[in-house]
Write a protein that holds these residues in place. Sequence first.
Motif, PDB file in Angstrom:
ATOM      1  N   GLY A  32       0.801  -1.217   0.000  1.00 53.79           N
ATOM      2  CA  GLY A  32       0.000   0.000   0.000  1.00 53.79           C
ATOM      3  C   GLY A  32       0.826   1.256   0.000  1.00 53.79           C
ATOM      4  N   ARG A  33       0.210   2.327   0.416  1.00 56.96           N
ATOM      5  CA  ARG A  33       0.869   3.637   0.461  1.00 56.96           C
ATOM      6  C   ARG A  33       2.062   3.578   1.405  1.00 56.96           C
ATOM      7  NH1 ARG A  33       0.174   7.897   3.936  1.00 56.96           N
ATOM      8  NH2 ARG A  33      -1.570   6.805   4.942  1.00 56.96           N
ATOM      9  N   PRO A  34       3.239   4.004   0.967  1.00 60.86           N
ATOM     10  CA  PRO A  34       4.417   3.947   1.842  1.00 60.86           C
ATOM     11  C   PRO A  34       4.255   4.858   3.065  1.00 60.86           C
ATOM     12  CG  PRO A  34       5.074   4.258  -0.450  1.00 60.86           C
ATOM     13  CD  PRO A  34       3.596   4.475  -0.392  1.00 60.86           C
ATOM     14  N   ILE A  35       4.669   4.343   4.209  1.00 59.30           N
ATOM     15  CA  ILE A  35       4.726   5.114   5.440  1.00 59.30           C
ATOM     16  C   ILE A  35       6.148   4.973   5.985  1.00 59.30           C
ATOM     17  CG2 ILE A  35       3.844   5.377   7.788  1.00 59.30           C
ATOM     18  CD1 ILE A  35       1.186   4.268   6.817  1.00 59.30           C
ATOM     19  N   ASN A  36       6.848   6.091   6.059  1.00 53.90           N
ATOM     20  CA  ASN A  36       8.267   6.071   6.454  1.00 53.90           C
ATOM     21  C   ASN A  36       9.069   5.108   5.590  1.00 53.90           C
ATOM     22  OD1 ASN A  36       7.799   7.942   8.547  1.00 53.90           O
ATOM     23  ND2 ASN A  36       7.184   6.297   9.940  1.00 53.90           N
ATOM     24  N   GLY A  37       8.732   5.085   4.322  1.00 54.24           N
ATOM     25  CA  GLY A  37       9.478   4.280   3.372  1.00 54.24           C
ATOM     26  C   GLY A  37       9.087   2.824   3.293  1.00 54.24           C
ATOM     27  N   ASP A  38       8.114   2.385   4.081  1.00 55.15           N
ATOM     28  CA  ASP A  38       7.703   0.980   4.110  1.00 55.15           C
ATOM     29  C   ASP A  38       6.327   0.849   3.464  1.00 55.15           C
ATOM     30  OD1 ASP A  38       7.231  -1.677   4.602  1.00 55.15           O
ATOM     31  OD2 ASP A  38       7.441  -1.548   6.787  1.00 55.15           O
TER      32      ASP A  38
END
Length: 491
Positions: free
Chosen positions: A288-294
């Motif tokens: 899904g949408r990256p959060i802090n690059g993850d």
Amino acid sequence: MAMKPIRMSLAVIAAVLAVNGAPGSLAAQAEAAAAGAETITAADLRFRIGALAHDSMRGRATPSPELDKAARHIARRFEEFGLQPADGDSYLQAYPLTASRAGAPGRQLVEIDGPGGGALAESDYIAVAGGRGQAAGPLAIVSLTAADPPTGAIALMRVTPEDTRRALESIRGVLESGAVAVLLAIDASDDYFDAIRRFYEGERLSVGVPEELGAPIAFVRASALPETLQAALSAGGSTNAYEATVRTHSEFREERAFNTIGWIEGSDPDLRDEFVVLTAHMDHVGVGRPINGDSIYNGADDDASGTAAIVELAEAFASLETSPRRSIVFMTVSGEERGLLGSAWYAQNPLFPIGATVANLNIDMIGRNWRDTVVAIGRDESTLGTALEETLREHPELGLEMIDDPWPEENFYIRSDHYNFARKGVPILFFFTGTHEDYHGPNDEADRILYEKTARITRLIFHLGRRIADAEGRPEWDPAAYRRVVEGGRG
């Protein structure tokens, strides 16, 4: 000060019975149960959850090659333990899916003709993927419980956020009754309306071969309707002052997914044709949408924790020299995150008769939050609740407290796979320890699981499943709960 009562585990009871010359079979059964439970370990769960929730599994979306890999991995474990394959010579139950996606916004339209009417802004309606076409006709207000619009009308249904799934389930009946389109008017916050948009305008999956709804379907923001129409809708009345035009478009694609199912035949000739079904969902939401690059949404708690528990339970029951009196079915389903699809397919196409299925114990998210507390949703609906309480009393070594659902406003009852069994009349218990800040996010990782607690919960389900399978009688519904859940539907 009064002395505390002495409470002994099954292992201790077995030892006492053996020393005092109690019947060998009773002592042996207690020892076997204790030994079976001891095969369920925190170390095993750490290994299994770590494998399922590894980045290489890319969040196990339905459908995906990684989810297929998980299904086959679990099938190999079932074979390794000596379980029988449920579907002929295969542990995999394949089922067809239809993927649908709403077309570009420029191809959609919702227009109300009448006092204060006009075309709705695109931000005020959501075309539902799966419906397409254009329809025009008089607006007819119908309710969820009496959805019988006049032939040729556009049905307008008022729904709450809690009613969305129930409303969508009733759409086909509304169309079969003669409606040419359906508008679902919803009172919802901007955030919730945006969440509906992300879900229904994105790709949707439905069980079965490609099948168009044959009519346009859309959610509309109730506050965007003309005031006179809003008043009639709120009052549950009718109106002949409005007509509407609705146009939506969808594209379709065929897919397929698997459930993984193995079973152990019961030892009692009179009861082995009855089944206790243990379930968990092996899918998650993918990338899904990256959060802090993850960007990989690992789903360690949701629901690698429950899936690993099913594998551990299969191993524990398979270790028993004498199987329980009733047969035990172990099932990891797919498509839960896309609308309980795998369990819905199984409920309609069971490999073991639904009428002979005496209980479903469902496990979804048991790896986080409290260390000693578990929610057992549905325990007030049948005698399974009593069986659970008796099991807890007999196993104080587990150190677990069971509580009722503290989040009724979240409607968790209809959000996991037990729901499809309950609707078919199967008594259920849903084991759950709640959502958390990492729910449906990339931080739901294996290193955040409380493995020792997860092992204790899994041992509890082992002892409970054995109790149900060995009992003389089947679990019984509370009559009021049966009327509400099975006969009336639970929205």
